[in-house]
Scaffold this active site. Structure first.
Site, short mmCIF file in Angstrom:
data_model
loop_
_atom_site.label_atom_id
_atom_site.label_comp_id
_atom_site.label_asym_id
_atom_site.label_seq_id
_atom_site.Cartn_x
_atom_site.Cartn_y
_atom_site.Cartn_z
N GLN A 188 -19.52 -21.79 4.37
CA GLN A 188 -19.64 -21.00 5.60
C GLN A 188 -19.03 -21.77 6.74
OE1 GLN A 188 -21.48 -18.44 7.29
NE2 GLN A 188 -21.06 -19.46 9.21
N ARG A 190 -17.62 -21.33 11.10
CA ARG A 190 -17.21 -20.53 12.25
C ARG A 190 -16.32 -21.37 13.17
NH1 ARG A 190 -22.76 -21.93 14.03
NH2 ARG A 190 -22.60 -22.65 16.16
N GLY A 282 -24.12 -28.34 5.65
CA GLY A 282 -23.77 -29.60 6.31
C GLY A 282 -24.75 -29.94 7.42
N ARG A 283 -24.26 -30.65 8.40
CA ARG A 283 -25.10 -31.02 9.54
C ARG A 283 -25.23 -29.81 10.47
NH1 ARG A 283 -22.48 -33.94 12.84
NH2 ARG A 283 -23.92 -35.56 13.48
N ASP A 284 -26.43 -29.62 10.99
CA ASP A 284 -26.66 -28.62 12.04
C ASP A 284 -26.08 -27.25 11.69
OD1 ASP A 284 -27.81 -27.92 14.42
OD2 ASP A 284 -26.02 -28.32 15.62
N HIS A 285 -26.34 -26.80 10.47
CA HIS A 285 -25.82 -25.51 10.02
C HIS A 285 -26.38 -24.38 10.90
CE1 HIS A 285 -24.24 -22.87 6.71
NE2 HIS A 285 -25.06 -22.02 7.32
N ALA A 286 -25.48 -23.55 11.40
CA ALA A 286 -25.86 -22.37 12.19
C ALA A 286 -26.69 -22.73 13.43
CB ALA A 286 -26.61 -21.34 11.35
#
Ligand SMILES: [Zn+2]
Length: 378
Positions: A188, A190, A282-286
């Site tokens: 995922q 963005r 990963g880190r800090d997803h969403a």
């Protein structure tokens, strides 16, 4: 035409792929119309395609309460975020028409119930904050006061911005099966993909059959990189640096909720419906701002019993180029200090690109940098 079996792929959430597409009803003109926000319209379309399987419509109170409270549907299946339709008042008829903000009819909904909900509670439990500076909370607090629940039948799908990247779960599953993939990892994103994320998608790909690069193309914050620029970046990177027969680029039509940890679970379940057996977190997803701890979106997976989600999360820590290792690495695999690592803050990268400067090749592929520089110049 031979039909390729998708039996060897992971099963959809709940066992079968929902299809809530159907015919435009004759009595459409006579139905009361309910106008959907763009977020609700994107949820509707994902219900239609089976991306939100097993949901067949907007959630009723029992499912809503259980999801908000403990991340499960009444059936006992894991589910992390409400998928609800907000209205001002209960409709009169048994069936209503769902229309988009432009007035175009998209679907019908068989009215099951209309119920009130507690915005503060939903915000606190789903977003872990009631701060209206949080974009997801702001959206929630601006919503109409009741939720309307019921099964939907969708007869009008939105025109995708990138038709060649628009693939429903049934289609990604068919492609995976045709390519002989059984184990597929979903990624995922963005954001444009720089070296750090290229590295972790490739590390993941080393252990499975295929990689689904699944950028979110639904609604995001206005300060995120515009979607057409991102798609250019993805195409440029994939054509130059990934084997074509191991990667599928496809659009994920969801709107961002910025719910951090819960959205990571929700994203993983959606990708399971698209046929992914594995999902990169990963880190800090969403995440957004500093509402969530760096690894909260990984820790939340421990709230489910092993194998309950079925889709396997793959966790990654901070990754970077290390000058001493002479390779990409992570805090897990490299013993060297920050002084040996190529690190650029988001602010610094934006400033460089804005000036037309190509960041170091250890940070981003020059071809990707050029796409971004061109975009900044316009
Ligand atoms: Zn190192």
């Amino acid at each position: 035409m031979s039909v390729v079996s998708t039996d060897r792929l992971i099963a959809p959430h709940g066992g079968s792929l929902v299809d809530r597409t159907g015919e435009r009803p004759e009595e459409l003109e006579s139905l009361e119309a309910v106008v959907l926000t763009s977020r609700e319209a994107s949820d509707l379309d994902m219900i239609a395609s089976g991306a939100l399987s097993p949901l067949e419509g907007f959630m009723g109170r029992a499912d809503y309460e259980r999801v908000v409270e403990d991340m499960h549907l009444v059936s006992g299946l894991p589910w992390a975020l409400p998928v609800c339709l907000a209205v001002d008042s209960a409709p009169v008829g048994d069936v209503v028409a769902l229309v988009d903000e432009g007035g175009r009819a998209l679907a019908t909904l068989e009215v099951e119930e209309t119920y009130s909900y507690d915005r503060e509670r939903e915000a606190e439990l789903c977003f872990r904050t009631t701060d209206v500076a949080h974009p997801g909370v702001a959206r929630l607090f601006a919503q109409k006061p009741l939720y309307l629940a019921g099964r939907v039948t969708v007869f009008e799908r939105p025109e995708p911005d990138f038709p060649e990247l628009a693939r429903d779960p049934a289609e990604t599953r068919r492609i995976f099966a045709e390519r002989g993939w059984k184990r597929v990892v979903g990624f995922q994103t963005r954001n444009p993909i720089h070296r750090a994320h290229e590295y972790l998608t490739k590390v993941a790909l080393e252990t499975v059959d295929g990689l689904l690069v699944h950028p979110l193309v639904g609604e995001t914050k206005s300060d995120d990189v515009p979607v057409d620029v991102r798609v250019d970046c993805y195409r440029t990177l994939l054509s130059g640096y990934y084997p074509e027969d191991r990667v599928l680029l496809s659009a994920f039509p969801a709107a961002m909720r910025y719910a951090g940890p819960r959205e990571a679970i929700w994203h993983a379940i959606c990708r399971k419906n698209y046929g992914c057996s594995h999902f990169i977190v990963g880190r800090d997803h969403a995440g957004v701002g500093d509402y969530y701890g760096t690894y909260d979106a990984q820790l939340i997976f421990d709230e489910f019993v092993p194998h309950e989600l079925d889709v396997e999360p793959m966790f990654f820590e901070h990754t970077f180029w290390c000058n001493v290792c002479g390779s990409m690495a992570s805090t897990k695999s490299c013993p060297h200090g920050p002084e040996d690592r190529v690190f650029l803050s988001g602010t610094k990268v934006r400033a460089m690109l804005g000036e037309g400067d190509v960041p170091p090749v250890e940070f981003t592929r020059p071809e990707v940098a050029r796409v971004l520089i061109d975009a900044y110049r316009q």
